[in-house]
Design a protein around this motif. Structure first.
Motif, PDB file in Angstrom:
ATOM      1  N   ILE A  37      56.491  39.232  29.287  1.00  0.00           N
ATOM      2  CA  ILE A  37      55.109  39.583  29.602  1.00  0.00           C
ATOM      3  C   ILE A  37      54.296  38.299  29.468  1.00  0.00           C
ATOM      4  O   ILE A  37      54.079  37.798  28.365  1.00  0.00           O
ATOM      5  N   VAL A  38      53.851  37.749  30.592  1.00  0.00           N
ATOM      6  CA  VAL A  38      53.194  36.442  30.586  1.00  0.00           C
ATOM      7  C   VAL A  38      51.725  36.609  30.967  1.00  0.00           C
ATOM      8  O   VAL A  38      51.412  36.925  32.124  1.00  0.00           O
ATOM      9  N   SER A  70      45.995  39.065  38.854  1.00  0.00           N
ATOM     10  CA  SER A  70      46.611  39.788  37.736  1.00  0.00           C
ATOM     11  C   SER A  70      46.254  39.139  36.402  1.00  0.00           C
ATOM     12  O   SER A  70      45.985  37.940  36.323  1.00  0.00           O
ATOM     13  N   ASP A  71      46.248  39.969  35.370  1.00  0.00           N
ATOM     14  CA  ASP A  71      46.028  39.489  34.004  1.00  0.00           C
ATOM     15  C   ASP A  71      47.335  39.157  33.314  1.00  0.00           C
ATOM     16  O   ASP A  71      47.387  38.282  32.443  1.00  0.00           O
ATOM     17  N   ILE A  72      48.385  39.886  33.682  1.00  0.00           N
ATOM     18  CA  ILE A  72      49.727  39.587  33.173  1.00  0.00           C
ATOM     19  C   ILE A  72      50.707  39.649  34.338  1.00  0.00           C
ATOM     20  O   ILE A  72      50.476  40.346  35.326  1.00  0.00           O
ATOM     21  N   THR A  73      51.778  38.902  34.221  1.00  0.00           N
ATOM     22  CA  THR A  73      52.865  38.976  35.192  1.00  0.00           C
ATOM     23  C   THR A  73      54.173  39.117  34.423  1.00  0.00           C
ATOM     24  O   THR A  73      54.404  38.387  33.454  1.00  0.00           O
ATOM     25  N   ILE A  74      54.989  40.068  34.842  1.00  0.00           N
ATOM     26  CA  ILE A  74      56.325  40.191  34.270  1.00  0.00           C
ATOM     27  C   ILE A  74      57.201  39.148  34.937  1.00  0.00           C
ATOM     28  O   ILE A  74      57.460  39.211  36.137  1.00  0.00           O
ATOM     29  N   ILE A  75      57.617  38.162  34.172  1.00  0.00           N
ATOM     30  CA  ILE A  75      58.443  37.077  34.696  1.00  0.00           C
ATOM     31  C   ILE A  75      59.893  37.293  34.271  1.00  0.00           C
ATOM     32  O   ILE A  75      60.191  37.478  33.093  1.00  0.00           O
ATOM     33  N   TRP A  76      60.770  37.287  35.278  1.00  0.00           N
ATOM     34  CA  TRP A  76      62.208  37.407  35.026  1.00  0.00           C
ATOM     35  C   TRP A  76      62.833  36.026  35.101  1.00  0.00           C
ATOM     36  O   TRP A  76      62.599  35.275  36.058  1.00  0.00           O
ATOM     37  N   ALA A  77      63.602  35.673  34.065  1.00  0.00           N
ATOM     38  CA  ALA A  77      64.151  34.327  33.963  1.00  0.00           C
ATOM     39  C   ALA A  77      65.527  34.382  33.319  1.00  0.00           C
ATOM     40  O   ALA A  77      65.858  35.330  32.593  1.00  0.00           O
ATOM     41  N   GLU A 118      59.784  28.771  39.535  1.00  0.00           N
ATOM     42  CA  GLU A 118      58.852  29.175  40.585  1.00  0.00           C
ATOM     43  C   GLU A 118      59.143  30.612  41.011  1.00  0.00           C
ATOM     44  O   GLU A 118      60.299  31.061  40.957  1.00  0.00           O
ATOM     45  N   LYS A 119      58.100  31.303  41.452  1.00  0.00           N
ATOM     46  CA  LYS A 119      58.235  32.644  42.010  1.00  0.00           C
ATOM     47  C   LYS A 119      57.483  32.683  43.347  1.00  0.00           C
ATOM     48  O   LYS A 119      56.550  31.913  43.573  1.00  0.00           O
ATOM     49  N   ARG A 120      57.899  33.602  44.220  1.00  0.00           N
ATOM     50  CA  ARG A 120      57.247  33.706  45.535  1.00  0.00           C
ATOM     51  C   ARG A 120      57.124  35.171  45.946  1.00  0.00           C
ATOM     52  O   ARG A 120      57.909  36.007  45.517  1.00  0.00           O
ATOM     53  N   TRP A 121      56.108  35.439  46.746  1.00  0.00           N
ATOM     54  CA  TRP A 121      55.832  36.782  47.269  1.00  0.00           C
ATOM     55  C   TRP A 121      55.426  37.758  46.177  1.00  0.00           C
ATOM     56  O   TRP A 121      55.724  38.959  46.261  1.00  0.00           O
TER      57      TRP A 121
END
Length: 392
Positions: A194-195, A175-182, A165-168
């Protein structure tokens, strides 16, 4: 277009810009004052983002500043800082959108992506063809993101499976893409992905009932068995140290945006004090009001000096984490004082949107907290000056 220095830039730091940069600032300022300033209070009250600003921001080159593949012209970190100042001087929400799109999303790919990833994604982000978001903060992990991330990436052949999960997350509702850090399930190192937001298992829900940065569309993100190919993993993001490289570059521009927010509130107070008549004369001619305005201007002037210097250090390759951390901590603290004094100068009218100061006053609270709280940035600087880490 003729460039006119801001009266609130009391020591005329803008004169350090090149003639080309001044022309670009003048063009941006004219558009902001003509097309954004008249409508932003209505969008703020409705908690909606003015989507019509995206195309002009791209056309003006604002979404491509700083990244080699799309650079409109050679520009300095000081210039990019003044762009952030100009945006926030009119609306901190638009400044935040640009900070996410150009700084955090595009910046992650520029700093941590491969040459192929930069070539594929950066031009689309710079043109506004696609919108980006940056997913680091989580419901249970904010200041401790370096160790506390709970989003997990598990390798599955040529793909990765993301759960968490991500917040804020700003921009995330559209958005068309979200950079997700995991975290890598195997070794615990932080990686970036790049999601595309259309990926099955990805969902974003708008955070409602905010009292600050209401035009910014923050979201809670849920990732349930989200499958992304290895080609979407940022190839040069192998630990949180790489994530921190992005944050160091963007943190200084948040400090610039804090100065712009201070200026927006201060200019609203000056306008009001000049027009408002009490006891038979404009309140600007009363000593106590002048005292408030001068204290505001002092904070602004000191903060501009700091952010100009930290950006000069970035241009010279001398800026370190503690330099941008001090700028962010100091500028946002002085901003908090400045917007409060500016609001105070308006008396009761300072709490309604009609005179702008209320919006700057409220939006300052979010800038004070995001991209590292004052306390966390203080500890980064404290570690530098003492040699001792005091984070836990």
């Amino acid at each position: 277009m003729t460039f006119e220095p801001l009266a609130s830039d009391f020591y005329a730091y803008e004169n350090q810009l090149t003639d080309v940069e001044k022309e670009s600032i003048a063009e941006l300022r004219a558009w902001l004052e003509a097309d954004v300033a008249p409508v932003v209070n209505d969008y703020w009250e409705r908690a909606e983002f003015p989507m019509q600003v995206i195309e002009p921001l791209a056309r003006l080159g604002v979404l491509s500043h700083g990244w080699e593949e799309t650079r409109r012209f050679e520009n300095s970190a000081v210039f990019r800082g003044f762009v952030a100042l100009e945006l926030a001087r009119v609306d901190a929400g638009v400044a935040t959108f640009v900070g996410v799109q150009n700084g955090l999303a595009t910046g992650s790919i520029a700093v941590c992506g491969s040459a192929e990833q930069r070539a594929e994604w950066i031009p689309k982000l710079a043109s506004g063809e696609i919108i980006g978001a940056f997913g680091l903060t989580e419901p249970l992990s904010g200041s401790d993101s370096a160790q506390g991330l709970r989003t997990i990436a598990t390798r599955d052949g040529d793909d990765w499976i993301l759960n968490g999960e991500k917040r804020w997350i700003g921009n995330a509702t559209f958005s068309d893409i979200t950079i997700i850090w995991a975290k890598d399930a195997d070794d615990g190192q932080v990686m970036g992905f790049i999601v595309p937001t259309s990926t099955p298992g990805y969902s974003a829900t708008k955070i409602e009932r905010k009292i600050s940065l209401r035009t910014v569309q923050n979201a809670d993100i849920t990732l349930t068995d989200v499958r992304v190919p290895e080609s979407h993993r940022l190839q040069n993001a192998n630990s949180f140290k790489d994530t921190a490289k992005v944050l160091r570059l963007t943190r200084a521009e948040v400090a610039w945006a804090a100065v712009g927010t201070s200026i927006g509130a201060y200019e609203a107070a000056v306008r009001y004090a000049t027009d408002r008549v009490q006891f038979g004369k404009p309140i600007a001619s009363h000593q106590l009001v002048q005292d408030l305005l001068v204290k505001c201007l002092g904070n602004i002037t000191a903060s501009i000096g700091m952010v100009v210097r930290v950006s000069e250090m970035l241009d010279r390759g001398e800026q370190r984490d503690e330099h941008s951390a001090l700028a962010k901590a100091y500028a946002t603290s002085r901003m908090r004082e400045t917007v409060a004094w500016s609001r105070e100068a308006l008396g009761g009218n300072g709490i309604v949107l009609d005179f702008d100061a209320a919006r700057f006053f409220a939006d300052a609270e979010a800038l004070y907290s995001y991209e590292g709280t004052r306390e966390m940035n203080t500890l980064i600087v404290g570690r530098s000056v003492t040699g001792k880490a005091a984070f836990v």
